[in-house]
Design an enzyme around this catalytic site. Structure first.
Site, PDB file in Angstrom:
ATOM      1  N   ASN A 162       1.137  -0.957  -0.008  1.00  0.00           N
ATOM      2  CA  ASN A 162      -0.476  -0.002  -0.263  1.00  0.00           C
ATOM      3  C   ASN A 162       0.627   1.296   0.488  1.00  0.00           C
ATOM      4  OD1 ASN A 162       0.816  -0.322   2.566  1.00  0.00           O
ATOM      5  ND2 ASN A 162      -0.915   0.422   3.321  1.00  0.00           N
ATOM      6  N   SER A 217      -1.151  -7.809   7.337  1.00  0.00           N
ATOM      7  CA  SER A 217      -1.771  -7.902   7.921  1.00  0.00           C
ATOM      8  C   SER A 217      -1.309  -9.148   9.079  1.00  0.00           C
ATOM      9  CB  SER A 217      -2.440  -9.387   7.519  1.00  0.00           C
ATOM     10  OG  SER A 217      -2.234 -10.142   7.468  1.00  0.00           O
ATOM     11  N   GLU A 268       4.727  -4.346  12.572  1.00  0.00           N
ATOM     12  CA  GLU A 268       3.846  -2.890  12.384  1.00  0.00           C
ATOM     13  C   GLU A 268       2.540  -4.130  11.892  1.00  0.00           C
ATOM     14  OE1 GLU A 268       1.290  -0.767  11.496  1.00  0.00           O
ATOM     15  OE2 GLU A 268       2.995  -0.171  10.162  1.00  0.00           O
ATOM     16  N   CYS A 290      -3.025   1.260   6.285  1.00  0.00           N
ATOM     17  CA  CYS A 290      -2.972   0.541   8.131  1.00  0.00           C
ATOM     18  C   CYS A 290      -3.755   1.854   9.415  1.00  0.00           C
ATOM     19  CB  CYS A 290      -2.267  -0.691   8.596  1.00  0.00           C
ATOM     20  SG  CYS A 290      -1.031   1.033   9.188  1.00  0.00           S
TER      21      CYS A 290
END
Length: 484
Positions: free
Chosen positions: A153, A230, A251, A285
């Site tokens: 992302n 994830s 993270e 996120c």
């Protein structure tokens, strides 16, 4: 601009070479067109790379701090010089709108500069001793080989966030980019650091499938794993690293709440909400994923947020000036659509949006979302703003903690003391008052709690903690005479 240079169809092991796993197409999410090809690594490539990295790391860490810093400063300079190329691939390969691509590049540049300053910092402390004539030195030394598994992302920034400090502090790095961003988050970075003068083998880039990532995690010569992705995958990595007694920094995901109190500046809160929910199609996120709004202002909030959503232009960022680009692939688009439909079927009200066209999904606002619905429980990773109503502060905090995630949160109120009182009660790694949840400043330590991470932090002084290990050395002129 579409030049593919030396990396086309290759992996990087200090030089560009054919991967043992063949080649894979680079697919543009906005059109489905093939826009390039990258090499694919295998487990065998990981084994070779790990040995190469361990050897290169010993030479790299022995270099003087100013020479390591010079490589990073040159990499930062080259990144700026290659703005057009890097942004081209971020837009075409990752579906980023141009403003997001430029922000990501600027943030990556800042991260490299910050990392370049790390090698000149103090590396340890002296402690007193009860033994006459003894000195106790406690110092930080490199971990060795760091495996970086980066997401798609923000592939440039979230790879650099680990690579740059790891290199600066004397480690070598094996980067496994996400399959959806092997150019932006892999090949371009390999070229960048090679051209900046990084010695061969200190950074290697191995695109591949799950087996490649698993091999990186398990290899005994790779001493640390830095993973962004994830929560489910993070738990698996943490379990493996725990058994191997290997350091890992995780993270992970987030389902980030924004609490809007009755006295809030609603126009300001809605501006923050739109940015936090819809930026990069919600594929962040830190996305503002749960809008927890006081009942007395919920209708006004939903109406004004829906107005903003309607004004956003959805389209191909490679050909048009748009606000919302495509989701990364059809699987993700289908998942977002399914979560929205399930929530509507369970009683949520569709205020605006809700439609999918290929990989494009309209900015969506849902009202009357309850903690039992999919849109509340799941990290959506799409342009969806679910609104949940509360009547008291205690209820709002209970709603926040109904999720296992604890990455970011925000609180809106005209009273800073009232907002701070709520912040004190929230289990979240980052809390922003009168702002949205998608915040990042390179010099401030960043990370989550609960299912959002294992307590590791990126940024500023936390980078030294993450990418080094400590060592105690004591010294005394003459051997100590012990009783036996």
């Amino acid at each position: 601009m579409s030049s593919q240079e030396a990396w086309s169809g290759k992996i990087f092991v200090g030089n560009w070479t054919e991967g043992s796993g063949g080649r894979a197409p680079v697919i543009e999410p906005a059109t489905g067109a093939e826009i390039g090809v990258t090499g694919i690594a295998t487990v065998g490539d990981v084994n070779d790379a790990a040995e190469r990295a361990a050897s290169a790391q010993r030479i790299w860490s022995s270099m003087s701090f100013d020479k390591r810093a010079a490589v990073l400063y040159e990499a930062a300079s080259l990144l700026k010089a290659r703005t057009e190329l890097v942004n081209f691939w971020n837009i075409r390969e990752c579906g980023s709108i141009s403003a997001k691509a430029q922000w990501e590049l600027d943030a990556a540049y800042d991260q490299i500069l910050a990392a370049a300053a790390l090698p000149m910092q103090a590396t340890g402390m002296l402690f007193p001793s009860a033994m006459p004539g003894r000195t106790n030195t406690w110092r930080r030394i490199p971990i060795g080989v760091v495996g970086v598994i980066a997401p798609w992302n923000f592939p440039l920034l979230l790879a650099i966030r680990s690579i740059a400090p790891a290199l600066a502090l004397g480690n070598s790095v094996i980067l496994k980019p996400a399959p959806q961003s092997t150019v932006t988050g892999g090949a371009l970075l390999a070229s960048l650091f090679a051209d900046a003068g990084l010695p061969e083998g200190v950074l290697q880039v191995l695109p591949g499938d799950v087996s490649v990532g698993d091999a990186v995690v398990r290899h005994p010569a790779i001493n640390m794993i830095s993973f962004t992705g994830s929560t489910d995958v993070g738990r698996q990595i943490g379990e493996i690293c725990g058994r191997l007694l290997k350091k890992c920094s995780l993270e992970l995901g987030g389902n980030n709440p924004m609490i809007v109190l009755a006295d809030s500046d609603i126009d300001g809160a809605v501006s923050c909400a739109a940015w936090g929910a819809f930026l990069h199609q919600g594929q962040i996120c830190m996305q503002t994923g749960r809008h927890i709004v006081h009942r007395s202002v919920a209708h006004e909030y939903a109406t004004k947020l829906a107005e903003r959503a309607r004004r956003l232009v959805v389209g191909n960022p490679g050909t048009s000036d748009v606000h919302i680009g495509p989701l990364i692939d059809a699987r993700q688009a289908e998942r977002v659509h399914r979560i929205v439909i399930e929530s509507i079927d369970a009683g949520a009200e569709l205020v605006v949006g809700g439609s999918r066209r290929g990989n494009f999904f309209e900015p969506t606002v849902l009202m009357n979302v309850t903690p039992q619905m999919s849109a509340f429980q799941k990290e959506i990773f799409g342009p969806v703003a679910p609104i949940t109503v509360f009547d008291s502060v205690d209820e709002a905090i209970e709603i926040v903690h109904a999720s296992e995630y604890g990455l970011a949160a925000s609180v809106h109120s005209r009273s800073i003391p009232a907002a701070m009182t709520i912040a004190d009660r929230l289990r979240s790694g980052m809390i922003h008052i009168n702002d949205q949840t998608v915040n990042n400043e390179f010099h401030v330590p960043f990370g989550g709690m609960g299912a959002s991470g294992n307590g590791g932090r990126f940024g500023g002084p936390a980078n030294v903690e993450e990418f080094t290990q400590t060592q105690w050395i004591s010294a005394i002129d003459k051997p100590v005479q012990y009783p036996f």
